[in-house]
Design a protein around this motif. Structure first.
Motif, PDB file in Angstrom:
ATOM      1  N   ALA A 152     -40.308 -29.883  50.706  1.00 42.65           N
ATOM      2  CA  ALA A 152     -41.045 -28.866  49.968  1.00 42.65           C
ATOM      3  C   ALA A 152     -40.598 -28.904  48.518  1.00 42.65           C
ATOM      4  CB  ALA A 152     -40.791 -27.487  50.569  1.00 42.65           C
ATOM      5  N   ARG A 153     -41.435 -28.471  47.610  1.00 42.98           N
ATOM      6  CA  ARG A 153     -41.028 -28.413  46.207  1.00 42.98           C
ATOM      7  C   ARG A 153     -39.949 -27.353  46.045  1.00 42.98           C
ATOM      8  NH1 ARG A 153     -44.936 -28.054  40.853  1.00 42.98           N
ATOM      9  NH2 ARG A 153     -43.263 -27.826  39.325  1.00 42.98           N
ATOM     10  N   PRO A 154     -38.770 -27.724  45.514  1.00 44.72           N
ATOM     11  CA  PRO A 154     -37.668 -26.755  45.382  1.00 44.72           C
ATOM     12  C   PRO A 154     -38.006 -25.622  44.432  1.00 44.72           C
ATOM     13  CG  PRO A 154     -36.902 -29.011  45.146  1.00 44.72           C
ATOM     14  CD  PRO A 154     -38.399 -29.056  45.070  1.00 44.72           C
ATOM     15  N   PRO A 164     -30.022 -34.498  37.510  1.00 45.55           N
ATOM     16  CA  PRO A 164     -28.803 -35.004  36.880  1.00 45.55           C
ATOM     17  C   PRO A 164     -28.461 -34.250  35.603  1.00 45.55           C
ATOM     18  CG  PRO A 164     -30.256 -36.801  37.516  1.00 45.55           C
ATOM     19  CD  PRO A 164     -31.040 -35.525  37.702  1.00 45.55           C
ATOM     20  N   ASP A 165     -27.177 -33.940  35.411  1.00 41.22           N
ATOM     21  CA  ASP A 165     -26.735 -33.247  34.204  1.00 41.22           C
ATOM     22  C   ASP A 165     -27.128 -34.036  32.962  1.00 41.22           C
ATOM     23  OD1 ASP A 165     -25.605 -31.361  35.792  1.00 41.22           O
ATOM     24  OD2 ASP A 165     -23.568 -32.171  35.659  1.00 41.22           O
ATOM     25  N   GLY A 166     -27.665 -33.349  31.972  1.00 35.85           N
ATOM     26  CA  GLY A 166     -27.983 -33.982  30.706  1.00 35.85           C
ATOM     27  C   GLY A 166     -29.317 -34.686  30.667  1.00 35.85           C
ATOM     28  N   ALA A 167     -30.038 -34.710  31.788  1.00 34.02           N
ATOM     29  CA  ALA A 167     -31.313 -35.430  31.794  1.00 34.02           C
ATOM     30  C   ALA A 167     -32.360 -34.640  31.044  1.00 34.02           C
ATOM     31  CB  ALA A 167     -31.771 -35.677  33.233  1.00 34.02           C
ATOM     32  N   ALA A 168     -33.319 -35.368  30.473  1.00 38.35           N
ATOM     33  CA  ALA A 168     -34.367 -34.720  29.710  1.00 38.35           C
ATOM     34  C   ALA A 168     -35.271 -33.885  30.599  1.00 38.35           C
ATOM     35  CB  ALA A 168     -35.217 -35.771  28.988  1.00 38.35           C
ATOM     36  N   VAL A 169     -35.238 -34.128  31.907  1.00 40.35           N
ATOM     37  CA  VAL A 169     -36.134 -33.424  32.802  1.00 40.35           C
ATOM     38  C   VAL A 169     -35.531 -32.125  33.337  1.00 40.35           C
ATOM     39  CG1 VAL A 169     -37.394 -35.456  33.555  1.00 40.35           C
ATOM     40  CG2 VAL A 169     -35.287 -34.845  34.704  1.00 40.35           C
ATOM     41  N   THR A 170     -34.400 -31.679  32.802  1.00 40.60           N
ATOM     42  CA  THR A 170     -33.765 -30.487  33.340  1.00 40.60           C
ATOM     43  C   THR A 170     -34.604 -29.236  33.147  1.00 40.60           C
ATOM     44  OG1 THR A 170     -32.499 -30.330  31.289  1.00 40.60           O
ATOM     45  CG2 THR A 170     -31.401 -31.307  33.178  1.00 40.60           C
ATOM     46  N   ALA A 171     -35.590 -29.246  32.250  1.00 43.77           N
ATOM     47  CA  ALA A 171     -36.451 -28.086  32.064  1.00 43.77           C
ATOM     48  C   ALA A 171     -37.566 -28.046  33.096  1.00 43.77           C
ATOM     49  CB  ALA A 171     -37.043 -28.092  30.660  1.00 43.77           C
ATOM     50  N   MET A 172     -37.681 -29.075  33.931  1.00 42.40           N
ATOM     51  CA  MET A 172     -38.738 -29.157  34.916  1.00 42.40           C
ATOM     52  C   MET A 172     -38.161 -29.028  36.317  1.00 42.40           C
ATOM     53  SD  MET A 172     -40.820 -32.380  33.309  1.00 42.40           S
ATOM     54  CE  MET A 172     -42.109 -32.253  34.564  1.00 42.40           C
ATOM     55  N   ALA A 173     -38.913 -28.359  37.196  1.00 39.35           N
ATOM     56  CA  ALA A 173     -38.467 -28.252  38.582  1.00 39.35           C
ATOM     57  C   ALA A 173     -38.500 -29.612  39.238  1.00 39.35           C
ATOM     58  CB  ALA A 173     -39.374 -27.282  39.329  1.00 39.35           C
ATOM     59  N   PRO A 174     -37.546 -29.899  40.125  1.00 39.03           N
ATOM     60  CA  PRO A 174     -37.599 -31.150  40.876  1.00 39.03           C
ATOM     61  C   PRO A 174     -38.873 -31.221  41.703  1.00 39.03           C
ATOM     62  CG  PRO A 174     -35.458 -30.095  41.094  1.00 39.03           C
ATOM     63  CD  PRO A 174     -36.354 -29.100  40.430  1.00 39.03           C
ATOM     64  N   ALA A 175     -39.204 -32.407  42.143  1.00 34.51           N
ATOM     65  CA  ALA A 175     -40.416 -32.616  42.922  1.00 34.51           C
ATOM     66  C   ALA A 175     -40.124 -32.476  44.405  1.00 34.51           C
ATOM     67  CB  ALA A 175     -40.991 -34.001  42.633  1.00 34.51           C
TER      68      ALA A 175
END
Length: 267
Positions: A152-154, A164-175
């Motif tokens: 399920a989408r978290p 991952p810490d520092g990733a540019a995608v941290t503002a987006m919810a995981p898939a």
């Protein structure tokens, strides 16, 4: 939930045992970490191949000591332990990623070295550990491969734990895999990925990373992207070498990265 996961676990056992004698599948309602449990068993001398799945992990582990948070019915967490004696261990986590990505969905990609991505968001992670079998002279060790997959989408609150810490995608919810396979359950995901994973690990043992290099290149989520290493070095990701090490083109030339944490630099 328990009946569903157990039912699919039985199907996995039936598919794998003929090619991996002695193989067993276990399902636990709760455990601190499936990988931690299998490593404890290996260190105590239990060396039979086993897949251990859990409905709930209370202390799931990811790469570099990061936690992996999961909720019952919303994710799949399992670990696979197999005695292995490959010619080279280099690139094993990438081979595992290739196997999982191909089994999950055509849109799943791989972020070096051990993340599964869907639409530029993290959907899963891989942790590879080994323990001595007492036959070091033969080069054989017990490999424990831990896998966590968001079904399920978290919830957004889980972002910090799953990205991952520092990733540019941290503002987006995981898939979550259910975004592209609506209604799929953790048990169904286990059945999709586990038999192929066992076969691919056996192929890696005999053929090494070379057998997976071309498929990894096709799934490489970082290829051509600007990346930043944990030491601040910036450059462009240029795939991996024959041993699975990341190649980054920097101002000082091509740099080979074997263990540094890699994060995608914001554009």
């Amino acid at each position: 939930m328990a009946d569903t996961l157990i039912r699919h676990a039985e199907t996995v056992w039936q598919a794998v045992e003929p090619t991996l004698p002695g193989f067993t599948v276990e399902v636990l309602p709760s455990v601190d970490s499936t990988s931690s449990e299998l490593m404890r068993r290996a260190r105590s001398g239990l060396m039979e191949p086993v897949l251990l799945a859990a409905e709930d992990q209370t202390a799931g582990r990811g790469r570099l000591g990061k936690g992996w948070h999961s909720k019952v019915g919303q994710s799949l967490t399992f670990s696979l332990a197999m005695p292995l004696a490959p010619t080279s261990w280099s690139g094993l986590s990438l081979a595992v990623g290739v196997s999982l990505a191909h089994s999950l969905h055509p849109e799943v990609r791989l972020k070096w070295p051990n993340d599964l991505w869907l639409h530029q968001r993290k959907i899963g992670g891989i942790l590879v550990e080994t323990a001595s079998t007492g036959e070091a002279g033969q080069g054989q060790r017990m490999v424990v491969i831990g896998v966590g997959i968001n079904v399920a989408r978290p919830e957004v609150s889980a972002v910090a734990a799953l990205v991952p810490d520092g990733a540019a995608v941290t503002a987006m919810a995981p898939a979550g895999l259910a975004e592209v396979l609506v209604g799929i359950t953790p048990g169904e995901v286990l059945e999709r990925v586990a038999p192929a994973l066992v076969g691919d690990i056996q192929a890696f043992a005999s053929q090494g990373f070379a057998a997976f290099a071309q498929r990894f290149a096709q799934l490489d989520a970082l290829q051509g992207l600007a990346v930043q290493l944990s030491d601040g070095t910036r450059g462009t990701a240029c795939g991996v070498n024959d041993e699975g090490a990341l190649q980054v083109l920097t101002e000082r030339g091509m740099q080979t990265v074997t263990s540094a944490e890699v994060s995608v630099r914001p554009c």
